[in-house]
Motif scaffolding. Structure first.
Motif, PDB file in Angstrom:
ATOM      1  N   UNK A  32      30.196  53.806  38.895  1.00  0.00           N
ATOM      2  CA  UNK A  32      30.754  52.937  37.848  1.00  0.00           C
ATOM      3  C   UNK A  32      31.569  53.711  36.815  1.00  0.00           C
ATOM      4  N   UNK A  33      31.639  55.031  36.965  1.00  0.00           N
ATOM      5  CA  UNK A  33      32.371  55.852  35.998  1.00  0.00           C
ATOM      6  C   UNK A  33      33.819  55.395  35.801  1.00  0.00           C
ATOM      7  N   UNK A  34      34.563  55.027  36.854  1.00  0.00           N
ATOM      8  CA  UNK A  34      35.935  54.563  36.619  1.00  0.00           C
ATOM      9  C   UNK A  34      36.009  53.371  35.665  1.00  0.00           C
ATOM     10  N   UNK A  35      35.007  52.487  35.724  1.00  0.00           N
ATOM     11  CA  UNK A  35      35.002  51.328  34.838  1.00  0.00           C
ATOM     12  C   UNK A  35      34.638  51.730  33.416  1.00  0.00           C
ATOM     13  N   UNK A  36      33.670  52.631  33.278  1.00  0.00           N
ATOM     14  CA  UNK A  36      33.314  53.127  31.948  1.00  0.00           C
ATOM     15  C   UNK A  36      34.521  53.807  31.298  1.00  0.00           C
ATOM     16  N   UNK A  37      35.243  54.588  32.101  1.00  0.00           N
ATOM     17  CA  UNK A  37      36.406  55.308  31.585  1.00  0.00           C
ATOM     18  C   UNK A  37      37.505  54.343  31.169  1.00  0.00           C
ATOM     19  N   UNK A  38      37.776  53.360  32.013  1.00  0.00           N
ATOM     20  CA  UNK A  38      38.830  52.393  31.713  1.00  0.00           C
ATOM     21  C   UNK A  38      38.517  51.611  30.442  1.00  0.00           C
ATOM     22  N   UNK A  39      37.251  51.275  30.248  1.00  0.00           N
ATOM     23  CA  UNK A  39      36.862  50.550  29.041  1.00  0.00           C
ATOM     24  C   UNK A  39      37.021  51.442  27.816  1.00  0.00           C
ATOM     25  N   UNK A  80      35.176  32.431  41.135  1.00  0.00           N
ATOM     26  CA  UNK A  80      36.125  33.156  40.288  1.00  0.00           C
ATOM     27  C   UNK A  80      37.408  33.458  41.053  1.00  0.00           C
ATOM     28  N   UNK A  81      37.269  33.819  42.322  1.00  0.00           N
ATOM     29  CA  UNK A  81      38.438  34.157  43.139  1.00  0.00           C
ATOM     30  C   UNK A  81      39.341  32.950  43.367  1.00  0.00           C
ATOM     31  N   UNK A  82      38.770  31.754  43.266  1.00  0.00           N
ATOM     32  CA  UNK A  82      39.551  30.535  43.498  1.00  0.00           C
ATOM     33  C   UNK A  82      40.256  30.043  42.243  1.00  0.00           C
ATOM     34  N   UNK A  83      39.897  30.597  41.100  1.00  0.00           N
ATOM     35  CA  UNK A  83      40.492  30.191  39.834  1.00  0.00           C
ATOM     36  C   UNK A  83      41.774  30.992  39.593  1.00  0.00           C
ATOM     37  N   UNK A  84      42.854  30.307  39.279  1.00  0.00           N
ATOM     38  CA  UNK A  84      44.158  30.970  39.130  1.00  0.00           C
ATOM     39  C   UNK A  84      44.137  32.037  38.048  1.00  0.00           C
ATOM     40  N   UNK A  85      43.561  31.734  36.900  1.00  0.00           N
ATOM     41  CA  UNK A  85      43.512  32.705  35.807  1.00  0.00           C
ATOM     42  C   UNK A  85      42.651  33.909  36.197  1.00  0.00           C
ATOM     43  N   UNK A  86      41.486  33.643  36.799  1.00  0.00           N
ATOM     44  CA  UNK A  86      40.603  34.726  37.205  1.00  0.00           C
ATOM     45  C   UNK A  86      41.245  35.571  38.308  1.00  0.00           C
ATOM     46  N   UNK A  87      41.956  34.947  39.204  1.00  0.00           N
ATOM     47  CA  UNK A  87      42.655  35.703  40.264  1.00  0.00           C
ATOM     48  C   UNK A  87      43.573  36.755  39.657  1.00  0.00           C
ATOM     49  N   UNK A  88      44.354  36.342  38.684  1.00  0.00           N
ATOM     50  CA  UNK A  88      45.282  37.262  38.025  1.00  0.00           C
ATOM     51  C   UNK A  88      44.515  38.368  37.311  1.00  0.00           C
ATOM     52  N   UNK A  89      43.425  38.000  36.634  1.00  0.00           N
ATOM     53  CA  UNK A  89      42.615  39.007  35.942  1.00  0.00           C
ATOM     54  C   UNK A  89      42.021  40.016  36.922  1.00  0.00           C
ATOM     55  N   UNK A  90      41.547  39.518  38.051  1.00  0.00           N
ATOM     56  CA  UNK A  90      40.927  40.398  39.045  1.00  0.00           C
ATOM     57  C   UNK A  90      41.960  41.357  39.633  1.00  0.00           C
ATOM     58  N   UNK A  91      43.158  40.881  39.857  1.00  0.00           N
ATOM     59  CA  UNK A  91      44.229  41.754  40.346  1.00  0.00           C
ATOM     60  C   UNK A  91      44.512  42.874  39.349  1.00  0.00           C
ATOM     61  N   UNK A  92      44.594  42.514  38.061  1.00  0.00           N
ATOM     62  CA  UNK A  92      44.832  43.518  37.020  1.00  0.00           C
ATOM     63  C   UNK A  92      43.647  44.467  36.899  1.00  0.00           C
ATOM     64  N   UNK A  93      42.448  43.918  36.994  1.00  0.00           N
ATOM     65  CA  UNK A  93      41.228  44.719  36.951  1.00  0.00           C
ATOM     66  C   UNK A  93      41.227  45.763  38.062  1.00  0.00           C
ATOM     67  N   UNK A  94      41.580  45.360  39.275  1.00  0.00           N
ATOM     68  CA  UNK A  94      41.578  46.275  40.412  1.00  0.00           C
ATOM     69  C   UNK A  94      42.645  47.353  40.274  1.00  0.00           C
ATOM     70  N   UNK A  95      43.781  46.977  39.709  1.00  0.00           N
ATOM     71  CA  UNK A  95      44.842  47.975  39.491  1.00  0.00           C
ATOM     72  C   UNK A  95      44.339  49.075  38.557  1.00  0.00           C
ATOM     73  N   UNK A  96      43.667  48.675  37.474  1.00  0.00           N
ATOM     74  CA  UNK A  96      43.134  49.644  36.523  1.00  0.00           C
ATOM     75  C   UNK A  96      42.015  50.453  37.171  1.00  0.00           C
ATOM     76  N   UNK A 112      41.483  51.270  40.344  1.00  0.00           N
ATOM     77  CA  UNK A 112      41.987  52.273  41.283  1.00  0.00           C
ATOM     78  C   UNK A 112      42.703  53.411  40.549  1.00  0.00           C
ATOM     79  N   UNK A 113      43.407  53.087  39.483  1.00  0.00           N
ATOM     80  CA  UNK A 113      44.066  54.134  38.689  1.00  0.00           C
ATOM     81  C   UNK A 113      43.037  55.060  38.049  1.00  0.00           C
TER      82      UNK A 113
END
Length: 277
Positions: free
Chosen positions: A51-58, A227-243, A245-246
């Motif tokens: 979970x370190x990548x998430x702690x770091x991103x936050x 959550x994956x079926x919700x348009x707003x959440x879909x966009x958030x999840x895409x942005x979340x995954x980009x961060x 992986x970075x």
């Protein structure tokens, strides 16, 4: 006398008015915070190295820079993550593939969106003299049911040719409590993730095997299908995954030692342990 009374009454009214304004402002702030919380993407995490990548991103504010509001909800037991997801307190979590099966049995469908570096090590107490799998006979083994550690325990028992009833699998869900039990000589053996496994080894306890040597890779990030079926959440999840992986790439480039303080703070291990990772 009347004049003094009039002045006092005005003062009381003014103070009351200030109090009313303060109460209104506090209520408005609470409403705004509630709205912000409801819009944020909520993800459950554990005090583990995957979970370190998430702690770091936050910590670095990378989610906000990407334009997505993410709230991490820390838990010290996977089962608490499950409960948070099933009760819709979070939309996603870090977990292992074995737990996904149980969650879906409870009626919630989830999608796996990323893999993590989660791995488990079988650590044996230095006082228990367990140097081979067969030495687990008549010993206590800490794990969590319906998880990767449950599956691994069954594999270990089978591969050692032991009778299941001769290995006492004890359910200790809290990772930090589990670590404390081996450090204090309470448990014979247990499955630990990193960095807790390294702290146990630093205390002289013995690693019998790990999931890497077994060719087992179980760590994942999942979100509910709702959550994956919700348009707003879909966009958030895409942005979340980009961060996410970075952040993984940044850690791989700089090394774990660059994040010593963050690991100590978020994972509950001693500072010198990070140098041994």
């Amino acid at each position: 006398m009347n004049v003094r009374f009039f002045i006092l009454a005005c003062l009381i009214m003014a103070i009351g008015s200030c109090g009313d304004n303060s109460a209104e402002e506090a209520a408005r702030a609470r409403r705004e915070q509630q709205i912000a919380d409801s819009l944020a993407l909520k993800v459950a995490v554990t005090p583990t190295l995957d979970c370190l990548p998430l702690f770091l991103a936050e910590e670095q504010g990378w989610f906000e820079q990407e334009g997505v509001s993410v709230q991490l909800y820390p838990y010290t037991a996977q089962m608490d993550e499950d409960t948070a997801l099933l009760r819709h307190h979070v939309e996603g979590m870090t977990t292992d593939r074995e737990r996904i099966r149980w969650i879906e049995e409870q009626g919630m469908d989830v999608d796996e969106v990323a893999t993590t570096s989660l791995k488990w090590q079988l650590i044996t107490n230095k006082t228990a003299r367990i140097k081979q799998l067969k030495h687990l006979d008549d010993k206590m083994l800490a794990m969590t049911r319906r998880s990767a550690t449950d599956m691994l325990a069954r594999r270990v028992v089978d591969s050692a040719g032991l009778k299941p009833e001769r290995v006492f699998c004890v359910q200790i869900n809290d990772i930090l409590v589990r670590l404390g039990m081996i450090e204090n000589g309470i448990m014979d053996a247990m499955f630990l993730p990193e960095p807790q496994a390294t702290q146990a080894r630093a205390g002289g306890h013995y690693m019998l095997l790990d999931t890497d040597s077994m060719g087992v890779h179980v760590g994942v990030v999942v979100f509910s299908k709702e959550a994956m079926a919700d348009t707003m959440r879909q966009r958030q999840i895409e942005q979340f995954l980009h961060v996410y992986h970075s952040a993984c790439d940044t850690i791989a480039s700089r090394g774990l030692h660059a994040y010593r303080d963050l690991i100590v703070r978020c994972c509950g291990v001693r500072e010198e342990i990070v140098d041994s990772l």
